[in-house]
Design a protein around this motif. Structure first.
Motif, short mmCIF file in Angstrom:
data_model
loop_
_atom_site.label_atom_id
_atom_site.label_comp_id
_atom_site.label_asym_id
_atom_site.label_seq_id
_atom_site.Cartn_x
_atom_site.Cartn_y
_atom_site.Cartn_z
N GLY A 185 0.78 -1.24 0.00
CA GLY A 185 0.00 0.00 0.00
C GLY A 185 0.80 1.28 0.00
N ILE A 186 2.02 1.24 -0.55
CA ILE A 186 2.83 2.45 -0.61
C ILE A 186 2.43 3.26 -1.84
N GLU A 187 2.08 4.51 -1.64
CA GLU A 187 1.75 5.41 -2.74
C GLU A 187 2.64 6.65 -2.65
N THR A 188 2.90 7.24 -3.79
CA THR A 188 3.76 8.43 -3.84
C THR A 188 3.02 9.60 -4.47
N SER A 189 3.59 10.78 -4.24
CA SER A 189 3.02 12.01 -4.80
C SER A 189 4.16 12.97 -5.07
N PRO A 190 4.03 13.83 -6.10
CA PRO A 190 5.11 14.79 -6.38
C PRO A 190 5.31 15.75 -5.20
N LEU A 191 6.55 16.12 -4.96
CA LEU A 191 6.85 17.13 -3.95
C LEU A 191 6.29 18.46 -4.41
N GLU A 192 5.55 19.13 -3.54
CA GLU A 192 4.87 20.37 -3.91
C GLU A 192 5.57 21.56 -3.28
N GLN A 193 6.02 22.49 -4.14
CA GLN A 193 6.70 23.68 -3.62
C GLN A 193 5.70 24.64 -3.00
N GLN A 194 6.09 25.19 -1.87
CA GLN A 194 5.26 26.17 -1.17
C GLN A 194 5.56 27.56 -1.71
N SER A 202 14.80 34.73 2.95
CA SER A 202 14.11 34.96 1.68
C SER A 202 14.89 34.33 0.53
N GLY A 203 14.17 33.64 -0.35
CA GLY A 203 14.79 32.98 -1.48
C GLY A 203 15.04 31.51 -1.26
N LYS A 204 14.95 31.05 -0.04
CA LYS A 204 15.16 29.64 0.25
C LYS A 204 13.87 28.87 -0.03
N ALA A 205 13.98 27.82 -0.86
CA ALA A 205 12.79 27.09 -1.28
C ALA A 205 12.18 26.33 -0.11
N GLU A 206 10.86 26.28 -0.10
CA GLU A 206 10.12 25.53 0.91
C GLU A 206 9.11 24.65 0.20
N TRP A 207 8.71 23.57 0.88
CA TRP A 207 7.88 22.55 0.25
C TRP A 207 6.74 22.18 1.18
N ARG A 208 5.62 21.82 0.55
CA ARG A 208 4.45 21.43 1.32
C ARG A 208 4.29 19.91 1.24
N VAL A 209 4.21 19.26 2.39
CA VAL A 209 4.00 17.81 2.42
C VAL A 209 2.83 17.49 3.34
N ARG A 210 2.11 16.44 3.01
CA ARG A 210 1.01 16.01 3.87
C ARG A 210 1.56 15.62 5.24
N PHE A 237 10.19 10.17 2.94
CA PHE A 237 10.77 9.10 2.12
C PHE A 237 10.68 9.50 0.65
N VAL A 238 11.85 9.77 0.06
CA VAL A 238 11.93 10.19 -1.34
C VAL A 238 12.12 8.95 -2.21
N GLN A 239 11.31 8.85 -3.25
CA GLN A 239 11.39 7.69 -4.15
C GLN A 239 12.61 7.79 -5.05
N THR A 240 13.30 6.67 -5.18
CA THR A 240 14.44 6.58 -6.10
C THR A 240 14.12 5.52 -7.15
N PHE A 266 16.27 19.46 -1.83
CA PHE A 266 15.47 18.87 -2.91
C PHE A 266 15.74 19.61 -4.22
N ARG A 267 15.66 18.86 -5.31
CA ARG A 267 15.75 19.48 -6.63
C ARG A 267 14.42 20.12 -7.01
N GLY A 268 13.34 19.45 -6.62
CA GLY A 268 12.01 19.94 -6.94
C GLY A 268 11.19 18.97 -7.75
N ASP A 269 11.83 17.95 -8.34
CA ASP A 269 11.09 16.99 -9.15
C ASP A 269 10.93 15.64 -8.45
N GLU A 270 11.23 15.58 -7.15
CA GLU A 270 11.14 14.32 -6.42
C GLU A 270 9.68 13.93 -6.17
#
Length: 368
Positions: free
Chosen positions: A38-47, A293-301, A315-318, A343-347
């Protein structure tokens, strides 16, 4: 190099009690195995940068810009010449009271003043007669001492009248006329506005009872409620704007304690030239420029994040499985958390089946 940990579907959930893997370890899990547990993944979402930096705040008056006006003596309110929200200037009469205590203080002053005048006259006469032996030198010394005491008493009584609100012209008029005037006036010491009036005409009040609260409405403070996890993002001097208002302020202090219920820190911003429609007590939305300011942030469930002690991971998928990647929590809400990390942003990150991944990550038993 990442060290691969190959796990079978059957033993994935049985690894909790066996050892601890490092954050850089890769959990080698095939797509079929991931689907079975039951492992599911989702794209990392930039805040977006603008979101998460706007916080609720309240307009307040700096403590050094307020003045509480008390009745220095007890009495009856005869007239209130201003009301709440009235603009005032230095020297404006705010209220008039009838105060028997003021009349008593005036009488004490006049008694002391008249005694001092009499002793001054006696001393002058004795000093003129003393050289001829008409008055003993000892008597002159006694009169001089009494006069000095009387003069000190007059100065004390005069200062007391000034302290309770009488002006120098009023005291001079009392001295000349020798007529008691129990009318006590409250005079504004500042240019500003009346924030609060706590009495009404005809009311009898005690000495030192509050009558008005005055304030200068420039500058103003905004007390911004910033989540505790966000407080370190800001620094004194940071730029602050208010949504819907054309004014700019700066951070003047950052709270050193956390409010227990809301888990927020008070960040105070000062606006030297606030909008005229900003009023004390008004709720606003304040936006603070972060020092990061300028440092990327990400939104995760919220369910996609796991903790080990005080550290947080996702847990980042490889290509061959998943890697536990450390993140720094910037803000935590019921449905999601805002984090920063490498993060690169496409994980893609695991959003379901995270408990099974955590178990495999923490325990090494059953690894093939």
């Amino acid at each position: 190099m990442l060290r691969q940990l190959t796990i079978t579907t059957a033993c994935l959930a049985a690894l909790l009690a066996c050892g601890v893997a490092r954050a850089s370890d890769e959990l080698a899990i095939s797509q079929v195995q991931a689907e079975r547990v039951g492992i599911e993944t989702s794209p990392l979402e930039q805040q977006p940068a603008a979101m998460g930096l706007s916080f609720p705040g309240k307009i307040t008056v700096p403590p050094d810009r307020t003045r509480l006006m008390n009745a220095q003596l007890g009495g009856r309110i005869e007239r209130l010449l201003v009301r709440t929200d009235t603009a005032i200037k230095v020297g404006d009469v705010l209220a008039e009271l009838q105060s028997p205590a003021l009349a008593h203080a005036q009488a004490e002053y006049l008694v002391a003043y008249n005694k001092e005048r009499l002793l001054r006259t006696n001393l002058d006469r004795e000093q003129q007669l003393a050289p001829y032996g008409a008055v003993p030198k000892k008597q002159v010394i006694i009169t001089q001492n009494e006069y000095d005491q009387a003069r000190a008493t007059v100065a004390e009584r005069r200062q007391a009248l000034s302290h309770v609100g009488m002006t120098e012209p009023q005291i001079e008029k009392l001295t000349t006329s020798q007529v008691l005037d129990p009318k006590l006036t409250l005079i504004s010491p500042i240019d500003g506005v009346v924030l609060e009036s706590t009495t009404m005409p005809g009311q009898t009040i005690e000495a030192l009872a509050p009558v008005f609260r005055l304030a200068q409405l420039a500058p103003l403070w905004v007390e911004v409620q910033v989540p505790a996890l966000r407080a370190e993002d800001f620094a004194v001097g940071a730029r602050v704007t208010l949504n819907g208002h054309d004014c700019v302020g700066r951070v003047v202090s950052i709270g050193s304690s956390v409010e227990a219920t809301s888990q927020t820190v008070i960040v105070r911003a000062e606006f030297d030239d606030p909008d005229p429609d900003l009023r004390p007590g008004q709720m606003v939305e304040a936006r603070i420029a972060p020092s990061t300011s300028g440092k990327a942030e990400w939104r995760v469930r919220s369910g996609a994040m796991v903790r080990r002690g005080s550290d947080a991971f996702v847990f980042v998928q490889t290509s061959g499985g998943f890697v536990a990647t450390p993140v720094k929590v910037r803000e935590e809400l019921p449905q999601f958390a805002v984090v920063s990390g490498s993060f690169r942003g496409d994980e893609r990150i695991a959003v379901r089946g995270v408990a099974a991944l955590k178990g495999a990550w923490q325990g090494l038993g059953g690894v093939e």
